[in-house]
Design a protein around this motif. Structure first.
Motif, PDB file in Angstrom:
ATOM      1  N   UNK A  16       0.868  -1.170   0.000  1.00  0.00           N
ATOM      2  CA  UNK A  16       0.000   0.000   0.000  1.00  0.00           C
ATOM      3  C   UNK A  16       0.904   1.218   0.000  1.00  0.00           C
ATOM      4  N   UNK A  17       0.896   1.964  -1.082  1.00  0.00           N
ATOM      5  CA  UNK A  17       1.872   3.046  -1.216  1.00  0.00           C
ATOM      6  C   UNK A  17       3.270   2.459  -1.207  1.00  0.00           C
ATOM      7  N   UNK A  18       4.153   3.040  -0.395  1.00  0.00           N
ATOM      8  CA  UNK A  18       5.516   2.532  -0.282  1.00  0.00           C
ATOM      9  C   UNK A  18       5.660   1.549   0.877  1.00  0.00           C
ATOM     10  N   UNK A  19       4.547   1.184   1.480  1.00  0.00           N
ATOM     11  CA  UNK A  19       4.590   0.343   2.672  1.00  0.00           C
ATOM     12  C   UNK A  19       3.892  -0.990   2.440  1.00  0.00           C
ATOM     13  N   UNK A  20       3.898  -1.814   3.489  1.00  0.00           N
ATOM     14  CA  UNK A  20       3.339  -3.162   3.412  1.00  0.00           C
ATOM     15  C   UNK A  20       2.336  -3.380   4.528  1.00  0.00           C
ATOM     16  N   UNK A  21       1.155  -3.818   4.167  1.00  0.00           N
ATOM     17  CA  UNK A  21       0.150  -4.206   5.143  1.00  0.00           C
ATOM     18  C   UNK A  21       0.224  -5.712   5.371  1.00  0.00           C
ATOM     19  N   UNK A  67      -8.158 -10.506   6.982  1.00  0.00           N
ATOM     20  CA  UNK A  67      -8.118  -9.552   8.100  1.00  0.00           C
ATOM     21  C   UNK A  67      -6.763  -8.855   8.052  1.00  0.00           C
ATOM     22  N   UNK A  68      -6.779  -7.534   7.897  1.00  0.00           N
ATOM     23  CA  UNK A  68      -5.508  -6.825   7.712  1.00  0.00           C
ATOM     24  C   UNK A  68      -5.296  -5.758   8.783  1.00  0.00           C
ATOM     25  N   UNK A  69      -4.035  -5.342   8.910  1.00  0.00           N
ATOM     26  CA  UNK A  69      -3.650  -4.275   9.831  1.00  0.00           C
ATOM     27  C   UNK A  69      -3.192  -3.070   9.016  1.00  0.00           C
ATOM     28  N   UNK A  70      -3.704  -1.905   9.347  1.00  0.00           N
ATOM     29  CA  UNK A  70      -3.360  -0.687   8.620  1.00  0.00           C
ATOM     30  C   UNK A  70      -1.867  -0.374   8.719  1.00  0.00           C
ATOM     31  N   UNK A  71      -1.388   0.353   7.713  1.00  0.00           N
ATOM     32  CA  UNK A  71      -0.026   0.896   7.793  1.00  0.00           C
ATOM     33  C   UNK A  71       0.155   1.720   9.070  1.00  0.00           C
ATOM     34  N   UNK A  72       1.388   1.742   9.554  1.00  0.00           N
ATOM     35  CA  UNK A  72       1.796   2.504  10.735  1.00  0.00           C
ATOM     36  C   UNK A  72       1.377   1.841  12.058  1.00  0.00           C
ATOM     37  N   UNK A  77       4.177  -2.108   8.030  1.00  0.00           N
ATOM     38  CA  UNK A  77       5.246  -1.114   8.011  1.00  0.00           C
ATOM     39  C   UNK A  77       4.658   0.295   7.938  1.00  0.00           C
ATOM     40  N   UNK A  78       5.529   1.285   7.924  1.00  0.00           N
ATOM     41  CA  UNK A  78       5.092   2.677   7.829  1.00  0.00           C
ATOM     42  C   UNK A  78       5.658   3.513   8.948  1.00  0.00           C
ATOM     43  N   UNK A  79       6.317   4.607   8.581  1.00  0.00           N
ATOM     44  CA  UNK A  79       6.868   5.544   9.547  1.00  0.00           C
ATOM     45  C   UNK A  79       6.219   6.906   9.361  1.00  0.00           C
ATOM     46  N   UNK A  80       5.996   7.668  10.443  1.00  0.00           N
ATOM     47  CA  UNK A  80       6.236   7.280  11.838  1.00  0.00           C
ATOM     48  C   UNK A  80       5.208   6.257  12.323  1.00  0.00           C
ATOM     49  N   UNK A  87      -6.919   9.181   5.031  1.00  0.00           N
ATOM     50  CA  UNK A  87      -6.693   8.947   3.603  1.00  0.00           C
ATOM     51  C   UNK A  87      -5.804   7.730   3.373  1.00  0.00           C
ATOM     52  N   UNK A  88      -4.788   7.551   4.193  1.00  0.00           N
ATOM     53  CA  UNK A  88      -3.916   6.389   4.037  1.00  0.00           C
ATOM     54  C   UNK A  88      -4.658   5.102   4.369  1.00  0.00           C
ATOM     55  N   UNK A  89      -5.516   5.153   5.393  1.00  0.00           N
ATOM     56  CA  UNK A  89      -6.254   3.946   5.737  1.00  0.00           C
ATOM     57  C   UNK A  89      -7.243   3.580   4.627  1.00  0.00           C
ATOM     58  N   UNK A  90      -7.876   4.560   4.031  1.00  0.00           N
ATOM     59  CA  UNK A  90      -8.768   4.279   2.909  1.00  0.00           C
ATOM     60  C   UNK A  90      -7.977   3.714   1.725  1.00  0.00           C
ATOM     61  N   UNK A  91      -6.752   4.205   1.529  1.00  0.00           N
ATOM     62  CA  UNK A  91      -5.892   3.646   0.472  1.00  0.00           C
ATOM     63  C   UNK A  91      -5.512   2.203   0.797  1.00  0.00           C
ATOM     64  N   UNK A  92      -5.367   1.879   2.098  1.00  0.00           N
ATOM     65  CA  UNK A  92      -5.081   0.498   2.492  1.00  0.00           C
ATOM     66  C   UNK A  92      -6.240  -0.423   2.115  1.00  0.00           C
TER      67      UNK A  92
END
Length: 305
Positions: A16-21, A67-72, A77-80, A87-92
């Motif tokens: 998802x984006x540059x990160x991994x769910x 069943x997934x876990x949101x970025x951050x 993954x995901x920083x911070x 918006x990021x969660x909707x993208x997830x």
């Protein structure tokens, strides 16, 4: 990977984006190309906090479940860390749907979304934007940030402002976020301080949980202006609203008003509180109703040839 008599659980992940769910996929045993439901949790919640219980029951009924876990959060993954971006969660959610459509072990033409609490609000938003989905479930959904803020009370809402200001300064300076508790005792500084909020979160945690009861404070103003219930009228396919009549976080009257605008909405009421939906008898009632709903609509959808 773990096995049971009726399903297999796989550890999966998707970008998802540059990160991994990180996620779990529950596959029902002996079912070729089953329909699939995607499950996302509430405010700061991770999939270990009883999403597995719902997913397992759906798989037992012949419906694959992711069943997934949101970025951050959690092991995604995901920083911070502990950054809650709507918006990021909707993208997830969009990334999870794309992943499911690309899998060969499920039927990517029969997809439902399932969200609880803040995730229930997301499921409404996602359902309103994705007409190709088959069904949706919104469990004790967060439907109106303004209504929730008013339920919390103006004094409690004002308490978070210094933390928000501090976090914005940290963001501008590139420093670590200023945190605020997700849940706290009544009267404390927290996003949720209803009497059942903190014990409600604690009751959902497995023994080896790495859950952190904090979130970057910058999210507070965005929660107040997030009103996913306003999109319910755009959902053309069936959606089930599971409403807590004693909800301390998402006012049930407002939720029902929005639910009634969904053209094919189904509404069920429960006496259990917002944080009681995940365990015991309330869980049994909910998962039974939701399984019946999902089976009815996913099974009747066009099966991929």
């Amino acid at each position: 990977m773990s096995n049971s008599k009726t399903s297999t659980r796989l550890d999966i992940s998707f970008d998802s984006g540059d990160d991994t769910c990180r996620a779990w996929l529950y596959l029902p045993t002996g079912v070729t190309a089953p329909p699939v439901v995607i499950l996302g949790h509430g405010l700061g919640g991770t999939r270990e906090m009883r999403l597995d219980a719902f997913a397992e029951r759906f798989a037992r009924a012949g419906i694959a479940a992711v069943a997934f876990t949101y970025r951050h959060f959690g092991d995604s993954t995901g920083q911070p860390r502990q950054l809650l971006s709507i918006n990021r969660q909707l993208a997830d959610w969009d990334a999870a749907i794309a992943h499911v459509k690309g899998r060969r072990d499920v039927d990517g033409t029969r997809i439902a979304v399932w969200g609880s609490s803040f995730g229930g609000g997301h499921s409404i938003t996602v359902a309103s934007r994705r007409p190709e989905l088959t069904a949706a479930v919104a469990q004790c959904p967060f439907t109106d940030g303004l209504a929730s803020a008013l339920a919390l009370g103006p004094v409690a809402s004002l308490k978070v402002l210094p933390s928000v200001a501090k976090d914005y300064v940290a963001m501008l300076r590139g420093g670590p976020p200023s945190m605020i508790p997700l849940a706290g005792p009544p009267g404390s500084l927290a996003l949720m301080n209803a009497p059942d909020a903190l014990p409600g979160y604690q009751a959902l945690l497995p023994k080896d949980s790495t859950f952190r009861n904090e979130v970057a404070a910058r999210v507070a103003p965005t929660i107040t202006t997030y009103r996913p219930g306003r999109h319910a009228h755009k959902i053309a396919f069936p959606i089930l609203f599971c409403i807590s009549d004693t909800d301390s976080v998402t006012p049930p009257e407002q939720t029902e008003r929005y639910a009634k605008t969904a053209p094919r909405g189904e509404i069920k009421h429960y006496d259990a509180g917002h944080f009681e939906f995940y365990r015991g008898e309330p869980f049994e009632q909910l998962v039974t109703d939701q399984t019946e709903f999902l089976t009815r609509h996913l099974a009747s959808a066009q099966v991929r040839s």
